[in-house]
Design an enzyme around this catalytic site. Structure first.
Site, mmCIF file in Angstrom:
data_model
loop_
_atom_site.group_PDB
_atom_site.id
_atom_site.type_symbol
_atom_site.label_atom_id
_atom_site.label_comp_id
_atom_site.label_asym_id
_atom_site.label_seq_id
_atom_site.Cartn_x
_atom_site.Cartn_y
_atom_site.Cartn_z
ATOM 1 C CB SER A 162 -0.969 -0.040 1.189
ATOM 2 O OG SER A 162 -1.987 0.916 1.037
ATOM 3 C CG ASP A 186 -3.621 -3.335 -4.257
ATOM 4 O OD1 ASP A 186 -3.563 -3.062 -5.476
ATOM 5 O OD2 ASP A 186 -4.683 -3.264 -3.607
ATOM 6 C CG HIS A 271 -5.385 -2.712 -0.044
ATOM 7 N ND1 HIS A 271 -4.733 -2.399 -1.211
ATOM 8 C CD2 HIS A 271 -4.920 -1.816 0.891
ATOM 9 C CE1 HIS A 271 -3.915 -1.369 -1.003
ATOM 10 N NE2 HIS A 271 -4.009 -1.013 0.264
#
Length: 478
Positions: A162, A186, A271
């Site tokens: 992230s 991601d 995610h």
């Protein structure tokens, strides 16, 4: 649906704020570096296979004895794990799992967890801005290790999730020499979708950059994960949007059955799937998932991209082939809903012959595949439209390895609603042959009707096709 998604995300964040964990680190719990590194706020914990969940020993930039005290292995690979945004200021449950997996694959390696929890706990835009400072911290640490101990950066692999993916990219851009590899798990989308390369993860940040995109649903800049390719190889499992087992309907069902306790996990399920896909690649080295280069996910869904010529396919995760094209390549694959995630992809091409003048839309079929090892029955697929004397290509996949294909069955399902026309006269087509290409083996097989020509009717019995041709089919496909 969008409002449900936003509601569940907000609910998940609220639930996170009610939890506690022993991984919490107070904002004023400082570990002071050497004189030249006093501005570094991030902490670097070398976790061990025996203690994957706790930061018990820190490598302190400028303090050489800390490296010996933590038993850093100077001749092995180093994995650097960089977490993302957090509401609670705590490590999330995936961190110990991502620490354990490299040790199982590379027992002599070093796994370092970067702690920037105090900065990651701010409002999202503030934490997003802090990725530049975190990246600088990581770069200073890596440069110090290289200069002080002559540690080769060819042994450094950054794993950023992230916001942590962009921090890893910034770190890679600031090291004196390029690190070997950065894997973006991601990478975050908001504040980065339209950012220039120096402010986010990009292919220039390491000798090789690979990226997994697993939660790109929504408009650009608003999706949780970044949509555009930002590495040498960018892989979009299941199209890069929702992942199997992570849909909103499942979240609502879990709330109804188990209450609110697990909904925060479902909210971030897609995610975090990027992390678990990479862990899977470390633990299941004999069976890597294969991804295929394609111009769009729509073309992939038609089965048009199952080629391995000229580096058009690649392994997902740790065993990826380091292909550095002039521009980023987007690759796609399907996965299971749980580990092991590997599936087996097939392109199926069917020519529908007949005199029907009408075009049928959104027709549901089932196909069953029978091989030398196993079978996979009643695999559903939908064709957006079918009409006579046209050939249609589509993608199917199986969760088991069925071996070499021997036979298949095809069934045209009835509509879910009652149709007078279908009751009075069931539509149908004649099918002489079905062509199948296996993505994982690159083998092509032609199946012939057992009755020379099969008449496939809507709502009627399945028709059977057997292997009919072996000549020169298994050359490299185009």
């Amino acid at each position: 649906m969008e409002s449900k998604t936003l509601f569940l995300m907000a609910l998940g964040i609220w639930l996170q704020s009610l939890t506690t964990t022993r991984g919490w680190v107070a904002a004023d719990d400082r570990i002071t570096g050497g004189r030249d590194f006093i501005d570094i706020e991030s902490k670097f914990a070398l976790r061990t296979p025996e203690d994957i969940a706790e930061d018990t020993c820190h490598l302190i930039p400028g303090v050489t004895e800390s490296v010996a005290n933590c038993h850093f292995n100077h001749t092995s690979k180093t994995f650097v794990v960089i977490h993302g945004w957090t509401v609670t200021g705590m490590y999330e449950s995936w961190v110990p799992k991502l620490v354990a997996a490299p040790y199982k694959r590379e027992p002599d390696s070093n796994v370092i967890v970067v702690d920037w929890l105090s900065r990651a706990q701010q409002h999202y835009p503030v934490s997003a801005g802090y990725t530049k400072l975190v990246g600088k911290d990581v770069a200073k640490f890596i440069n110090w290790m290289a200069e002080e101990f002559h540690y080769p950066l060819d042994n450094v692999h950054l794993l950023g999730y992230s916001l942590g993916a962009h921090a890893a990219g910034i770190a890679g851009s600031l090291t004196n020499k390029k690190v070997n590899r950065i894997t973006g798990l991601d990478p975050a989308g908001p504040n980065f979708e339209y950012a220039e390369a120096p402010s986010r993860l990009s292919p220039d940040d390491a000798d090789f950059v690979d990226v997994l995109h697993t939660f790109t649903r929504g408009s650009p800049g608003r999706s949780i994960g970044i949509q555009k390719p930002v590495g040498h190889v960018d892989i979009y499992p299941n199209g890069g949007t929702f992942q199997p087992g992570c849909n909103i309907g499942e979240a609502i069902r879990v709330i109804a059955e188990r209450g609110l306790g697990d909904v925060d996990q479902l909210v971030k399920c897609s995610h975090e799937r990027s992390i678990h896909l990479f862990i899977d690649s470390l633990l299941n080295e004999e069976n890597p998932s294969k991804a295929y280069r394609c111009n769009s996910k729509e073309a992939f869904e038609k089965g048009l991209c199952l080629s391995c010529r000229k580096n058009r396919c690649n392994n997902l995760g740790y065993e990826i082939n380091k292909v550095r094209a002039k521009r980023s390549s987007k690759m796609y694959l399907k996965t299971r809903s749980q580990m092991p995630y590997k599936v087996f992809h097939y392109q199926v091409k069917i020519h529908f012959s007949g005199t029907e003048s009408d075009t049928q839309t959104n027709q549901v079929f089932e196909i069953s595949l029978y091989g030398t090892v196993a079978e996979s029955e009643n695999i559903p697929f939908t064709l957006p439209e079918i009409s006579a004397n046209k050939t249609y290509s589509f993608l199917i996949y199986t969760e088991v390895d069925i071996g070499e294909l021997l036979m298949l069955k095809l069934k045209w399902k009835s509509d879910s609603y009652f149709s007078w026309s279908d009751w009075w006269s069931s539509p149908g087509f004649t099918i002489e042959k079905i062509r199948v290409k296996a993505g994982e083996t690159q083998k092509k097989v032609i199946f012939c009707s057992r009755e020379k020509v099969s008449h496939l009717q809507k709502g009627k019995a399945s028709v059977v096709f057997v292997k009919c041709h072996d000549k020169s089919l298994n050359k490299k496909s185009g």
